[in-house]
Design an enzyme around this catalytic site. Structure first.
Site, PDB file in Angstrom:
ATOM      1  N   SER A   1       0.832  -1.199   0.000  1.00 36.82           N
ATOM      2  CA  SER A   1       0.000   0.000   0.000  1.00 36.82           C
ATOM      3  C   SER A   1       0.874   1.260   0.000  1.00 36.82           C
ATOM      4  O   SER A   1       1.747   1.406  -0.860  1.00 36.82           O
ATOM      5  CB  SER A   1      -0.953  -0.043   1.193  1.00 36.82           C
ATOM      6  OG  SER A   1      -2.009   0.903   1.022  1.00 36.82           O
TER       7      SER A   1
ATOM      8  N   HIS B   1      -7.551  -5.290  -1.641  1.00 30.28           N
ATOM      9  CA  HIS B   1      -6.409  -4.496  -1.202  1.00 30.28           C
ATOM     10  C   HIS B   1      -5.636  -5.268  -0.139  1.00 30.28           C
ATOM     11  O   HIS B   1      -6.109  -5.473   0.975  1.00 30.28           O
ATOM     12  CB  HIS B   1      -6.875  -3.155  -0.645  1.00 30.28           C
ATOM     13  CG  HIS B   1      -5.743  -2.207  -0.359  1.00 30.28           C
ATOM     14  ND1 HIS B   1      -4.979  -1.651  -1.359  1.00 30.28           N
ATOM     15  CD2 HIS B   1      -5.229  -1.730   0.811  1.00 30.28           C
ATOM     16  CE1 HIS B   1      -4.065  -0.867  -0.832  1.00 30.28           C
ATOM     17  NE2 HIS B   1      -4.178  -0.910   0.488  1.00 30.28           N
TER      18      HIS B   1
ATOM     19  N   ASP C   1      -8.895  -4.051  -6.732  1.00 35.92           N
ATOM     20  CA  ASP C   1      -8.477  -3.323  -5.530  1.00 35.92           C
ATOM     21  C   ASP C   1      -9.272  -2.026  -5.397  1.00 35.92           C
ATOM     22  O   ASP C   1      -9.167  -1.147  -6.265  1.00 35.92           O
ATOM     23  CB  ASP C   1      -6.976  -3.020  -5.619  1.00 35.92           C
ATOM     24  CG  ASP C   1      -6.397  -2.486  -4.320  1.00 35.92           C
ATOM     25  OD1 ASP C   1      -7.110  -1.769  -3.588  1.00 35.92           O
ATOM     26  OD2 ASP C   1      -5.217  -2.770  -4.037  1.00 35.92           O
TER      27      ASP C   1
END
Length: 336
Positions: A150, A299, A273
């Site tokens: 991320s 995600h 995602d």
């Protein structure tokens, strides 16, 4: 012709009832294994202001004097408001340890339960901080691999781009990274992003920010934010020397720099995602980069179901396979 060694992971194919971006994103935090007993070191950041938590999960290896550890170290740079207790950190810790390698989570400022002592928090493009951490670790470990997820994935991808041959990790894996921060911020403003994910991410960082010597007007403005982009405009950008959130997103995004990567790097994104906007294509990256785009995974999810059990091992198994296969020549040269 590409210099990247061909790398083909096992396909990620969850059962139909898990092929949902929100189940993939949310469910892992409830089914991941418990965190191991980390060994914590508190070290000063690159500005010599705030303490940073390094949470190690050591494998069984003794270090002789000033000699470096010979078994590889995997360094994790976590996502926004993540820590060594995040589901992906716990999963990676156990997988790396099971492979008889060392593991460490390097926290960003204000994360891991350690408050900020200076004026600077963390931002998605702070490659100086990554170099500072890896420089410290490089003094103790012969071989370093890095994983960024991320926000930490964007920072690591930008680091690999900027430092090139001087990057201190032999190879990197970038997972679920918003390498284009402008379009990612727009993705987070969709209905479910605003309703489900934004409060989860924004509330803790707002709480930290208002404890950091702000004026009454700043506190009032930050408390009124309900979008991450508003927080970045009011707090993240000015606090870290950017003119605006757009200036911050433009300068901190890794996407324009990926063409300069010179060490083996795997960039993985799931097409479903909910946090991501634009992702890297073949024309955006150097010949040393491998791109994998899965149909599902959410995600930082990549959650499967096998033998009546939830299984999060696809990502760590793929990462460690990539590290070994992509760097075997470099390791042989090192030991020669």
């Amino acid at each position: 012709m590409s210099n990247a060694k061909p790398f083909t992971p096992a396909p990620f194919k969850p059962p139909f009832w898990l092929a949902n971006p929100h189940l993939q994103t949310i469910l892992p935090r409830f089914v991941a294994a418990k965190a191991p007993e980390y060994r914590r070191e508190l070290l000063k950041d690159s500005l010599d202001e705030s303490e940073i938590a390094y949470d190690f999960y050591d494998t069984d290896e003794m270090r002789q004097g000033d000699d470096k550890y010979q078994k590889p170290l995997v360094v994790l740079f976590h996502g926004m408001e993540g820590s060594s207790n995040s589901h992906y950190a716990r999963t990676l810790a156990h997988a790396v340890h099971g492979n008889d390698w060392h593991f460490v989570v390097v926290h960003f400022r204000s994360c891991g339960g350690v408050p900020v002592k200076g004026q600077v928090f963390y931002q998605a493009g702070d490659t100086t901080e990554l170099e500072h951490a890896l420089q410290y670790l490089d003094k103790k470990y012969q071989t370093i691999y890095s994983i960024g997820v991320s926000l930490g994935g964007n920072a690591l991808a930008k680091y690999m781009s900027e430092y090139g041959d001087d990057a201190r990790c032999l190879a990197a894996v970038i997972a679920s990274a918003p390498v284009d921060l402008i379009s990612a911020s727009q993705a987070m403003e969709r209905f479910l992003g605003r309703r489900i994910y934004t409060p989860y991410l924004l509330n803790p960082i707002v709480k930290k920010a208002i404890q950091n010597n702000l004026t009454e007007d700043e506190i009032k403005a930050i408390k009124a934010t309900n979008r991450i982009s508003d927080f970045d405009d009011i707090f993240t950008a000015p606090r870290h020397g950017f003119r605006s959130k757009n200036d911050y997103y433009y300068q901190a995004s890794a996407l324009p720099h990926l063409i300069h990567i010179t060490k083996p790097t795997l960039i993985l994104s799931a097409k479903d995602d909910p946090f991501l906007g634009a992702t890297a294509t073949r024309g955006d990256v150097s010949e040393h980069v491998t791109l994998i785009d899965t149909e599902y995974g959410g995600h930082i999810g990549f959650l499967n179901y096998r033998n009546r059990k939830f299984d999060l091992n696809w990502l760590p198994n793929m990462a460690m396979r990539f590290f070994v296969e992509a760097t075997d020549d470099a390791l042989e040269a090192k030991s020669a």
